[in-house]
Scaffold this active site. Sequence first.
Site, PDB file in Angstrom:
ATOM      1  N   ARG A 283      11.224  32.311  32.204  1.00  0.00           N
ATOM      2  CA  ARG A 283      12.530  32.891  31.861  1.00  0.00           C
ATOM      3  C   ARG A 283      13.311  31.983  30.923  1.00  0.00           C
ATOM      4  NH1 ARG A 283      13.885  32.954  38.111  1.00  0.00           N
ATOM      5  NH2 ARG A 283      11.620  33.216  38.028  1.00  0.00           N
TER       6      ARG A 283
ATOM      7  N   ASP B 272      -1.137  32.260  31.773  1.00  0.00           N
ATOM      8  CA  ASP B 272       0.309  32.414  31.841  1.00  0.00           C
ATOM      9  C   ASP B 272       0.907  32.771  30.487  1.00  0.00           C
ATOM     10  OD1 ASP B 272       2.427  32.547  33.600  1.00  0.00           O
ATOM     11  OD2 ASP B 272       3.049  30.476  33.301  1.00  0.00           O
TER      12      ASP B 272
ATOM     13  N   GLU C 163       9.816  28.534  34.575  1.00  0.00           N
ATOM     14  CA  GLU C 163       9.964  28.170  33.164  1.00  0.00           C
ATOM     15  C   GLU C 163       9.868  29.354  32.218  1.00  0.00           C
ATOM     16  OE1 GLU C 163       6.057  29.319  33.264  1.00  0.00           O
ATOM     17  OE2 GLU C 163       7.025  28.036  34.738  1.00  0.00           O
TER      18      GLU C 163
ATOM     19  N   LYS D 152       6.092  36.150  26.919  1.00  0.00           N
ATOM     20  CA  LYS D 152       6.024  34.795  27.480  1.00  0.00           C
ATOM     21  C   LYS D 152       4.686  34.175  27.105  1.00  0.00           C
ATOM     22  CE  LYS D 152       5.514  32.430  31.947  1.00  0.00           C
ATOM     23  NZ  LYS D 152       5.421  32.615  33.414  1.00  0.00           N
TER      24      LYS D 152
ATOM     25  N   ASP E 264       9.198  25.146  37.662  1.00  0.00           N
ATOM     26  CA  ASP E 264       8.136  26.149  37.676  1.00  0.00           C
ATOM     27  C   ASP E 264       8.679  27.555  37.438  1.00  0.00           C
ATOM     28  OD1 ASP E 264       5.500  26.945  37.793  1.00  0.00           O
ATOM     29  OD2 ASP E 264       5.484  27.186  39.970  1.00  0.00           O
TER      30      ASP E 264
ATOM     31  N   ASP F 103       0.368  26.483  32.639  1.00  0.00           N
ATOM     32  CA  ASP F 103       1.521  26.209  33.497  1.00  0.00           C
ATOM     33  C   ASP F 103       1.122  25.331  34.675  1.00  0.00           C
ATOM     34  OD1 ASP F 103       3.949  26.171  34.732  1.00  0.00           O
ATOM     35  OD2 ASP F 103       3.800  28.205  35.531  1.00  0.00           O
TER      36      ASP F 103
ATOM     37  N   LYS G 116       2.432  22.542  40.662  1.00  0.00           N
ATOM     38  CA  LYS G 116       1.703  23.515  41.458  1.00  0.00           C
ATOM     39  C   LYS G 116       0.617  22.813  42.270  1.00  0.00           C
ATOM     40  CE  LYS G 116       2.210  27.300  38.123  1.00  0.00           C
ATOM     41  NZ  LYS G 116       2.939  28.266  38.963  1.00  0.00           N
TER      42      LYS G 116
END
Length: 505
Positions: A357, A294, A355, A270, A353, A275, A282
Site C-alpha cells: 500500500r 508479490d 509495504e 503493486k 510488511d 517481499d 517474514k
Amino acid sequence: MTRNPAKLIPDDYTAVPSLDAVPAVAVVDELDEQQLDAIGVLVSSDGDLPAGVPIDREAQARAGFEAKPGTVLALPGPGTPLIVLVGAGASAELGAAALRDAAAAFTRATSRYARIGLRVPTIGSTDAAAAAQALAEGAILARYRYSALQRKPKDTPLERVELLLDGVDRTAASAGVTTGVVTARAAAIARDLANTPPGHLTATDLGDVAVELGRRFGFDVEVFDRQQLIDLGCGGLLGVNAGSAEEPRMIKLRYTPPGASSGHLGLVGKGIMYDSGGISLKPSDPMHLLMKMDMGGAASVLAVFTALRALRATATVTGWLMCTDNMPSGSAYKLGDVLTAHGGTTVEVKNTDAEGRLVMMDALVLANEEGVDAIVDIATLTGTSLMALGPALAAVIGNDATMIRLVKDAATTTDERVWELPLEQKYRKQLDSDVADLANIGGPYAGATTAALFLAEFVGETPWAHLDIASTMQSEADDSWRSKGATGFGARLLIEVARGFQPAK
C-alpha cells in the site's frame, strides 16, 4: 536486458519465454487426422452422442466415464491419432467457462503431443466468438509451464491446435480464436514474470522488459529511476526500497487508441519483486518461497498492455508499476518511521510488511494528477483476503458501483472470479496516527478492508476498484487452465475491463 555478471545469468535468458511460444490455433472445417497426434471429442452427459464416437454410453460407463466436466477417456487404437472423449457435463450448463475447462482437460490429457484437435458438437447458448475464445484460452493456458531455467524441459510444447465447431459460423469463431490467443498470451506473460526467481528479475530488469514489450506491442513506456523518484517525492516507493541494494523503478505505460478515445482508464500494479517483510521479517516457511510473486499485480498490468492494440481497445489506458524489493538491512525503513507520499500525505509505518500500500499510494496520486476517469489497482495485498475467500476468489473493493460492476462482469467473462468486500468506513479510524496523517495498518480484523481504506485516502473521489489477488496469485497444483505456479490472475480480467471501459456521464 541489464544483468549483473555475478548472478551468472545466461546471455540468452529471457524473462518472458512464453512470448514466442504460443501455438498456432485454427478453426477448421475438418480435423486433419494425418497431421494431428490426438483428437478430442466433447461429450455432454445428456442427449445423443456425437456422430463418430466409437463406443456407446454403456461402454463409456463401464470404463468409468460419465461425461462429467473435467473428465476424459482415452481410447487407444492401432495407430494415430489418439481419440479422447472429453466430458462437458449437462448441455444446459455448457457456457464459456465450461468450454474453457473442457479444452484445458483435453490439453492436459494429451500433454505428450504437440499437435492436437478438438471437435465441439455444441456450444450451448454461447455465441461463436466467445466459445472459440474460451476454447483457445483453455488449450493454451493449460499447457503452460515455466521452464526457462530447465536445460531439458519436461513437457512437450504445444505447436498446433485445431478446433472443429459443428454448425458454427467459422468467421466469427476464427475472430474469437484470434482474441483468445492474444488474451492467453498476455496471461502467460504475466505468469512468466511472476514465476521468475527474484535474482533473475529486479525492478530494473522489469523496466527493461517493459521497454521491449512496448516496442513490440505498440505502447509507450517511461521508466523512472531513483533520482527521478526523489524529484517526484515518491516517499512510499523510496521508503520501501531503502533497505535494498537494488534500485527502485516506477514504470509508466501508456496506450493511446488510434481513433477517438472513449475515456481514460488508470491501472496501478503493486510490483514488490521480492517481499522479505523488511524489518518485520517474514518466517522462513515454504509459503514465503512465493514472495517472488508479490509483483503479480504489476506483472498483470504490464501483460494487459500487450493486448490493447491487437484487440483495438478504444479507451486511453495509463499504467503505473511500482517496483522494488522489500529487504531488511542497516538502511531499511523502520517501524515508527514516517514516509511522505507524492502529494504530501504523511504515513506512520507500523509494520514494514504492509509495504504494498505504501508503494501504491504514490501511484494513485499520480493517476489523479494525470486526470484519469477511473482507476483499477491490482495487488497481492493482504493475507486476510486469502483467509476470507480461499484460493478460488479474489477480493474486489471500491468506491464506485459502476466500476465494481465492470470488474465483476469481466470476472464472469474470464472465469477469474471475484467477491466484493465492503469499504466499511467504520474501520477507517483504525488507520489514525498520533504522529502522521495516517498509519499503514489498522487493527487485527478486516485487514483486506482496512488496506483498501488506506488506498482510498489517495484515490479521493475518482471512481475506483481495488483487486486484492493475494488469494489467487498462485495455484498449488494444476487446476483446469490454471497451471501449477503463478496464475497470471488479473491479466485477462483487466483486458476485459479496458475493452469495456467508458467513463460515467
